[in-house]
Scaffold this active site. Structure first.
Site, PDB file in Angstrom:
ATOM      1  N   LYS A   1       3.827   3.799  -1.496  1.00  8.46           N
ATOM      2  CA  LYS A   1       4.170   4.501  -2.466  1.00  8.46           C
ATOM      3  C   LYS A   1       5.371   3.966  -2.894  1.00  8.46           C
ATOM      4  O   LYS A   1       6.149   3.683  -2.545  1.00  8.46           O
ATOM      5  CB  LYS A   1       3.933   6.106  -2.320  1.00  8.46           C
ATOM      6  CG  LYS A   1       4.240   7.768  -3.374  1.00  8.46           C
ATOM      7  CD  LYS A   1       4.342   8.599  -3.639  1.00  8.46           C
ATOM      8  CE  LYS A   1       4.548   9.275  -5.055  1.00  8.46           C
ATOM      9  NZ  LYS A   1       4.724   8.811  -6.051  1.00  8.46           N
TER      10      LYS A   1
ATOM     11  N   PHE B   1      -8.255   6.179 -13.716  1.00 13.18           N
ATOM     12  CA  PHE B   1      -9.304   5.070 -12.136  1.00 13.18           C
ATOM     13  C   PHE B   1     -10.284   5.257 -12.218  1.00 13.18           C
ATOM     14  O   PHE B   1     -10.787   6.038 -12.500  1.00 13.18           O
ATOM     15  CB  PHE B   1      -7.869   5.708 -11.499  1.00 13.18           C
ATOM     16  CG  PHE B   1      -6.880   5.612 -10.711  1.00 13.18           C
ATOM     17  CD1 PHE B   1      -6.545   4.254 -10.013  1.00 13.18           C
ATOM     18  CD2 PHE B   1      -5.587   5.286 -11.260  1.00 13.18           C
ATOM     19  CE1 PHE B   1      -5.268   3.438  -9.966  1.00 13.18           C
ATOM     20  CE2 PHE B   1      -4.702   5.529 -11.108  1.00 13.18           C
ATOM     21  CZ  PHE B   1      -4.137   4.045 -10.528  1.00 13.18           C
TER      22      PHE B   1
ATOM     23  N   GLU C   1       0.219  -2.002 -12.747  1.00 15.57           N
ATOM     24  CA  GLU C   1      -1.118  -1.731 -12.188  1.00 15.57           C
ATOM     25  C   GLU C   1      -2.361  -3.072 -12.492  1.00 15.57           C
ATOM     26  O   GLU C   1      -3.378  -3.525 -12.719  1.00 15.57           O
ATOM     27  CB  GLU C   1      -1.853  -0.579 -12.768  1.00 15.57           C
ATOM     28  CG  GLU C   1      -1.303   0.147 -12.134  1.00 15.57           C
ATOM     29  CD  GLU C   1      -1.505   1.194 -10.557  1.00 15.57           C
ATOM     30  OE1 GLU C   1      -1.437   0.022  -9.601  1.00 15.57           O
ATOM     31  OE2 GLU C   1      -0.275   1.864 -10.247  1.00 15.57           O
TER      32      GLU C   1
ATOM     33  N   LYS D   1       6.154   1.568  -6.228  1.00 17.14           N
ATOM     34  CA  LYS D   1       5.858   0.892  -7.033  1.00 17.14           C
ATOM     35  C   LYS D   1       6.514   1.000  -8.446  1.00 17.14           C
ATOM     36  O   LYS D   1       7.226   0.171  -9.296  1.00 17.14           O
ATOM     37  CB  LYS D   1       4.272   0.033  -6.692  1.00 17.14           C
ATOM     38  CG  LYS D   1       3.633  -0.380  -5.456  1.00 17.14           C
ATOM     39  CD  LYS D   1       2.514  -0.967  -5.073  1.00 17.14           C
ATOM     40  CE  LYS D   1       1.385   0.059  -5.444  1.00 17.14           C
ATOM     41  NZ  LYS D   1       1.932   0.555  -4.039  1.00 17.14           N
ATOM     42  N   THR D   2       4.949   1.919  -8.975  1.00 12.02           N
ATOM     43  CA  THR D   2       5.939   1.575 -10.078  1.00 12.02           C
ATOM     44  C   THR D   2       7.191   2.467 -10.594  1.00 12.02           C
ATOM     45  O   THR D   2       7.489   2.325 -11.551  1.00 12.02           O
ATOM     46  CB  THR D   2       4.420   2.716 -11.100  1.00 12.02           C
ATOM     47  OG1 THR D   2       3.492   2.283 -11.468  1.00 12.02           O
ATOM     48  CG2 THR D   2       4.898   3.313 -12.621  1.00 12.02           C
ATOM     49  N   THR D   3       7.036   3.883  -9.826  1.00 11.83           N
ATOM     50  CA  THR D   3       8.665   4.769  -9.811  1.00 11.83           C
ATOM     51  C   THR D   3       9.407   3.416  -9.948  1.00 11.83           C
ATOM     52  O   THR D   3      10.753   3.821 -10.241  1.00 11.83           O
ATOM     53  CB  THR D   3       8.538   5.577  -8.813  1.00 11.83           C
ATOM     54  OG1 THR D   3       7.641   5.853  -8.703  1.00 11.83           O
ATOM     55  CG2 THR D   3       9.831   5.909  -8.443  1.00 11.83           C
TER      56      THR D   3
ATOM     57  N   ARG E   1      17.563   1.135 -15.964  1.00  8.03           N
ATOM     58  CA  ARG E   1      18.622   0.354 -15.563  1.00  8.03           C
ATOM     59  C   ARG E   1      18.406  -0.600 -17.227  1.00  8.03           C
ATOM     60  O   ARG E   1      19.893  -0.470 -17.579  1.00  8.03           O
ATOM     61  CB  ARG E   1      18.880  -0.074 -14.935  1.00  8.03           C
ATOM     62  CG  ARG E   1      19.472  -1.850 -14.166  1.00  8.03           C
ATOM     63  CD  ARG E   1      19.946  -1.752 -12.744  1.00  8.03           C
ATOM     64  NE  ARG E   1      20.122  -0.545 -11.813  1.00  8.03           N
ATOM     65  CZ  ARG E   1      19.893  -1.480 -10.642  1.00  8.03           C
ATOM     66  NH1 ARG E   1      19.610  -2.254 -10.594  1.00  8.03           N
ATOM     67  NH2 ARG E   1      20.455  -0.077 -10.104  1.00  8.03           N
TER      68      ARG E   1
ATOM     69  N   TRP F   1     -13.800   4.745  -9.733  1.00  7.85           N
ATOM     70  CA  TRP F   1     -14.698   4.201  -7.902  1.00  7.85           C
ATOM     71  C   TRP F   1     -16.144   3.456  -8.421  1.00  7.85           C
ATOM     72  O   TRP F   1     -16.752   3.319  -7.326  1.00  7.85           O
ATOM     73  CB  TRP F   1     -13.725   5.525  -6.968  1.00  7.85           C
ATOM     74  CG  TRP F   1     -12.757   5.254  -6.547  1.00  7.85           C
ATOM     75  CD1 TRP F   1     -12.634   6.877  -6.793  1.00  7.85           C
ATOM     76  CD2 TRP F   1     -11.892   4.832  -6.021  1.00  7.85           C
ATOM     77  NE1 TRP F   1     -11.046   6.553  -6.610  1.00  7.85           N
ATOM     78  CE2 TRP F   1      -9.972   5.379  -6.249  1.00  7.85           C
ATOM     79  CE3 TRP F   1     -12.013   2.903  -5.699  1.00  7.85           C
ATOM     80  CZ2 TRP F   1      -9.286   4.395  -6.047  1.00  7.85           C
ATOM     81  CZ3 TRP F   1     -10.050   2.599  -5.964  1.00  7.85           C
ATOM     82  CH2 TRP F   1      -9.374   3.658  -5.363  1.00  7.85           C
TER      83      TRP F   1
ATOM     84  N   ASN G   1       0.670  -0.903   0.423  1.00  5.59           N
ATOM     85  CA  ASN G   1      -0.053   0.117   0.024  1.00  5.59           C
ATOM     86  C   ASN G   1       0.758   1.078  -0.085  1.00  5.59           C
ATOM     87  O   ASN G   1       0.260   2.447  -0.243  1.00  5.59           O
ATOM     88  CB  ASN G   1      -0.920   0.117   0.985  1.00  5.59           C
ATOM     89  CG  ASN G   1      -0.446   0.565   2.800  1.00  5.59           C
ATOM     90  OD1 ASN G   1       1.007   0.004   2.282  1.00  5.59           O
ATOM     91  ND2 ASN G   1      -1.192  -0.098   3.662  1.00  5.59           N
TER      92      ASN G   1
END
Length: 173
Positions: A14, A68, A105, A16-18, A26, A70, A12
């Site tokens: 911040k 996204f 995602e 993950k994508t970064t 790399r 909801w 949860n």
């Protein structure tokens, strides 16, 4: 031993994508072809999309999601986009065209039973030998964790959203 790795950035927190983008950077730094497939994020302009144009000789980016939501109304459009995205991604994974493929995602497609977990396991397990896969997203399902070579759990300790600071250009997008 060298082999194509299956890696997961979940949790949860911040980043993950970064972190996956750092892995892409790399790989292309060593002249390896890489691919970023975004399953949820829509066509909103983000820093990574703008920057990817500078590396188009080694990096392909596909934004296949509807953004996204909801709101459960209209979910059929999102589900259809996700299924088409997985079909497209399968072809790329099995093509041997890339050294690194990031499925950004992607965990949500499995978490909400949008695509078949057994099929995903089969494709990932039987991918070409030298293909690395990085999967990002919260709540990585056990069916992915059990076949992964590396799983990183991004833990939220403190986040500026909790203090009323909204998303900022160059940080969140």
């Amino acid at each position: 031993m060298k082999k194509g790795l299956l890696m997961i950035n979940t949790g949860n927190g911040k980043g993950k994508t970064t972190a996956a983008l750092g892995l892409i950077f790399r790989a292309i730094g060593h002249d390896y072809r890489a691919c970023l497939i975004q399953f949820i994020k829509g066509t909103r302009i983000s820093g990574e999309l703008v920057a990817s144009d500078r590396f188009k000789d080694l990096l392909d980016v596909y934004v296949l999601g509807e953004g996204f939501t909801w709101n459960p109304k209209g979910m059929a459009t999102h589900v259809e986009a996700a299924r088409k995205g997985w079909s497209f991604a399968k072809g790329l994974i099995l093509s041997s065209s890339y050294r690194l493929i990031v499925l950004d995602e992607f965990t949500y497609l499995l978490r909400y039973d949008v695509i078949d977990k057994c099929e995903v396991q089969d494709v990932l397990f039987n991918r070409p030998e030298g293909t690395h896969i990085m999967i990002t997203g919260r709540d990585a399902p056990e069916c992915l964790v059990e076949i992964a070579d590396m799983v990183t759990d991004m833990k939220a300790v403190r986040h500026h959203f909790d203090f009323g600071v909204t998303a900022q250009c160059g940080i969140e997008f």
